[in-house]
Design a protein around this motif. Sequence first.
Motif, PDB file in Angstrom:
ATOM      1  N   ASP A   6     -41.732  82.034   1.062  1.00  0.00           N
ATOM      2  CA  ASP A   6     -41.877  82.928   2.216  1.00  0.00           C
ATOM      3  C   ASP A   6     -43.097  82.617   3.076  1.00  0.00           C
ATOM      4  OD1 ASP A   6     -39.591  84.349   1.523  1.00  0.00           O
ATOM      5  OD2 ASP A   6     -40.717  85.678   0.192  1.00  0.00           O
ATOM      6  N   HIS A   7     -43.874  81.601   2.710  1.00  0.00           N
ATOM      7  CA  HIS A   7     -45.077  81.279   3.494  1.00  0.00           C
ATOM      8  C   HIS A   7     -44.682  80.788   4.880  1.00  0.00           C
ATOM      9  CE1 HIS A   7     -48.437  78.630   4.829  1.00  0.00           C
ATOM     10  NE2 HIS A   7     -49.067  79.769   4.595  1.00  0.00           N
ATOM     11  N   HIS A   8     -45.208  81.465   5.924  1.00  0.00           N
ATOM     12  CA  HIS A   8     -44.856  81.150   7.301  1.00  0.00           C
ATOM     13  C   HIS A   8     -45.941  81.687   8.232  1.00  0.00           C
ATOM     14  CE1 HIS A   8     -42.488  82.319  11.047  1.00  0.00           C
ATOM     15  NE2 HIS A   8     -42.584  81.015  11.068  1.00  0.00           N
ATOM     16  N   ILE A   9     -46.378  80.882   9.180  1.00  0.00           N
ATOM     17  CA  ILE A   9     -47.355  81.263  10.195  1.00  0.00           C
ATOM     18  C   ILE A   9     -46.733  80.962  11.555  1.00  0.00           C
ATOM     19  CG2 ILE A   9     -49.633  80.754  11.203  1.00  0.00           C
ATOM     20  CD1 ILE A   9     -49.926  81.971   8.445  1.00  0.00           C
ATOM     21  N   GLU A  10     -46.843  81.896  12.500  1.00  0.00           N
ATOM     22  CA  GLU A  10     -46.404  81.634  13.871  1.00  0.00           C
ATOM     23  C   GLU A  10     -47.308  82.400  14.823  1.00  0.00           C
ATOM     24  OE1 GLU A  10     -42.404  81.379  16.607  1.00  0.00           O
ATOM     25  OE2 GLU A  10     -42.250  82.058  14.535  1.00  0.00           O
ATOM     26  N   ARG A  11     -47.941  81.666  15.729  1.00  0.00           N
ATOM     27  CA  ARG A  11     -48.901  82.277  16.653  1.00  0.00           C
ATOM     28  C   ARG A  11     -48.824  81.586  18.014  1.00  0.00           C
ATOM     29  NH1 ARG A  11     -52.946  80.298  12.672  1.00  0.00           N
ATOM     30  NH2 ARG A  11     -53.131  81.829  11.029  1.00  0.00           N
ATOM     31  N   ASP A  12     -49.173  82.337  19.047  1.00  0.00           N
ATOM     32  CA  ASP A  12     -49.343  81.743  20.373  1.00  0.00           C
ATOM     33  C   ASP A  12     -50.738  81.155  20.513  1.00  0.00           C
ATOM     34  OD1 ASP A  12     -46.801  82.305  21.360  1.00  0.00           O
ATOM     35  OD2 ASP A  12     -47.397  84.315  21.973  1.00  0.00           O
ATOM     36  N   TYR A  13     -51.705  81.782  19.862  1.00  0.00           N
ATOM     37  CA  TYR A  13     -53.094  81.341  19.957  1.00  0.00           C
ATOM     38  C   TYR A  13     -53.865  81.895  18.765  1.00  0.00           C
ATOM     39  CZ  TYR A  13     -57.960  81.132  21.355  1.00  0.00           C
ATOM     40  OH  TYR A  13     -59.292  80.898  21.372  1.00  0.00           O
ATOM     41  N   TYR A  14     -54.796  81.100  18.287  1.00  0.00           N
ATOM     42  CA  TYR A  14     -55.738  81.553  17.271  1.00  0.00           C
ATOM     43  C   TYR A  14     -56.950  80.636  17.370  1.00  0.00           C
ATOM     44  CZ  TYR A  14     -57.017  83.941  12.977  1.00  0.00           C
ATOM     45  OH  TYR A  14     -57.635  84.734  12.055  1.00  0.00           O
ATOM     46  N   PRO A  15     -58.151  81.131  17.219  1.00  0.00           N
ATOM     47  CA  PRO A  15     -59.314  80.258  17.364  1.00  0.00           C
ATOM     48  C   PRO A  15     -59.350  79.161  16.304  1.00  0.00           C
ATOM     49  CG  PRO A  15     -59.977  82.575  17.095  1.00  0.00           C
ATOM     50  CD  PRO A  15     -58.507  82.506  16.931  1.00  0.00           C
ATOM     51  N   GLY A  16     -59.757  77.987  16.707  1.00  0.00           N
ATOM     52  CA  GLY A  16     -60.013  76.911  15.760  1.00  0.00           C
ATOM     53  C   GLY A  16     -58.857  75.957  15.540  1.00  0.00           C
ATOM     54  N   HIS A  17     -59.062  75.116  14.562  1.00  0.00           N
ATOM     55  CA  HIS A  17     -58.079  74.131  14.120  1.00  0.00           C
ATOM     56  C   HIS A  17     -57.866  74.359  12.631  1.00  0.00           C
ATOM     57  CE1 HIS A  17     -58.445  71.265  17.638  1.00  0.00           C
ATOM     58  NE2 HIS A  17     -59.407  72.151  17.863  1.00  0.00           N
ATOM     59  N   GLU A  18     -56.654  74.093  12.167  1.00  0.00           N
ATOM     60  CA  GLU A  18     -56.361  74.194  10.736  1.00  0.00           C
ATOM     61  C   GLU A  18     -55.945  72.820  10.229  1.00  0.00           C
ATOM     62  OE1 GLU A  18     -53.459  77.316  10.348  1.00  0.00           O
ATOM     63  OE2 GLU A  18     -54.948  78.845  10.819  1.00  0.00           O
ATOM     64  N   LEU A  19     -56.538  72.417   9.139  1.00  0.00           N
ATOM     65  CA  LEU A  19     -56.145  71.198   8.441  1.00  0.00           C
ATOM     66  C   LEU A  19     -55.434  71.650   7.174  1.00  0.00           C
ATOM     67  CD1 LEU A  19     -59.465  69.218   8.865  1.00  0.00           C
ATOM     68  CD2 LEU A  19     -57.430  69.128  10.308  1.00  0.00           C
ATOM     69  N   VAL A  20     -54.163  71.305   7.065  1.00  0.00           N
ATOM     70  CA  VAL A  20     -53.301  71.781   5.983  1.00  0.00           C
ATOM     71  C   VAL A  20     -52.847  70.570   5.173  1.00  0.00           C
ATOM     72  CG1 VAL A  20     -51.162  73.010   5.449  1.00  0.00           C
ATOM     73  CG2 VAL A  20     -52.499  73.671   7.472  1.00  0.00           C
ATOM     74  N   PHE A  21     -53.203  70.536   3.904  1.00  0.00           N
ATOM     75  CA  PHE A  21     -52.803  69.438   3.025  1.00  0.00           C
ATOM     76  C   PHE A  21     -51.688  69.911   2.102  1.00  0.00           C
ATOM     77  CE2 PHE A  21     -53.172  67.051  -0.988  1.00  0.00           C
ATOM     78  CZ  PHE A  21     -52.882  65.791  -0.491  1.00  0.00           C
ATOM     79  N   CYS A  22     -50.545  69.244   2.145  1.00  0.00           N
ATOM     80  CA  CYS A  22     -49.401  69.577   1.301  1.00  0.00           C
ATOM     81  C   CYS A  22     -49.588  68.915  -0.059  1.00  0.00           C
ATOM     82  CB  CYS A  22     -48.107  69.104   1.970  1.00  0.00           C
ATOM     83  SG  CYS A  22     -46.618  69.474   1.040  1.00  0.00           S
ATOM     84  N   ARG A  23     -49.872  69.724  -1.060  1.00  0.00           N
ATOM     85  CA  ARG A  23     -50.101  69.201  -2.421  1.00  0.00           C
ATOM     86  C   ARG A  23     -48.797  68.833  -3.115  1.00  0.00           C
ATOM     87  NH1 ARG A  23     -54.654  72.392  -5.531  1.00  0.00           N
ATOM     88  NH2 ARG A  23     -54.496  70.455  -6.646  1.00  0.00           N
ATOM     89  N   SER A  24     -47.775  69.634  -2.899  1.00  0.00           N
ATOM     90  CA  SER A  24     -46.465  69.376  -3.497  1.00  0.00           C
ATOM     91  C   SER A  24     -45.422  70.140  -2.689  1.00  0.00           C
ATOM     92  CB  SER A  24     -46.432  69.812  -4.966  1.00  0.00           C
ATOM     93  OG  SER A  24     -46.607  71.209  -5.063  1.00  0.00           O
ATOM     94  N   GLY A  25     -44.158  69.798  -2.908  1.00  0.00           N
ATOM     95  CA  GLY A  25     -43.083  70.455  -2.183  1.00  0.00           C
ATOM     96  C   GLY A  25     -42.993  69.953  -0.753  1.00  0.00           C
ATOM     97  N   ARG A  26     -42.394  70.801   0.093  1.00  0.00           N
ATOM     98  CA  ARG A  26     -42.193  70.429   1.499  1.00  0.00           C
ATOM     99  C   ARG A  26     -42.428  71.634   2.387  1.00  0.00           C
ATOM    100  NH1 ARG A  26     -36.274  68.125   1.651  1.00  0.00           N
ATOM    101  NH2 ARG A  26     -36.055  70.255   1.002  1.00  0.00           N
ATOM    102  N   GLY A  27     -42.735  71.342   3.615  1.00  0.00           N
ATOM    103  CA  GLY A  27     -42.897  72.376   4.629  1.00  0.00           C
ATOM    104  C   GLY A  27     -42.429  71.841   5.968  1.00  0.00           C
ATOM    105  N   TRP A  28     -42.643  72.617   6.993  1.00  0.00           N
ATOM    106  CA  TRP A  28     -42.248  72.225   8.345  1.00  0.00           C
ATOM    107  C   TRP A  28     -43.309  72.731   9.326  1.00  0.00           C
ATOM    108  CZ3 TRP A  28     -41.950  76.271  11.655  1.00  0.00           C
ATOM    109  CH2 TRP A  28     -41.798  77.532  11.079  1.00  0.00           C
TER     110      TRP A  28
END
Length: 78
Positions: A6-28
Amino acid sequence: MIGGADHHIERDYYPGHELVFCRSGRGWARIRGRNYEITSGQLLWVNCHHPHAYGADKSDPWELDWIRVEGSCMDRAW
């Protein structure tokens, strides 16, 4: 570490940058109108100053680590 189908993020704007490392599995991700599949071992860089969405694949949910960073240098690098 974050994960789950159920992990899901959706935004028009948010301060900063996010660096997301996929340890296992898959995402989009949907960044600048383009769709991406994220797989184990990949790093996703999200400039959160623009509309963005990302989340876990329902059939093979990711486990991920992330960090948020901010600064004028980040916008020039991205």
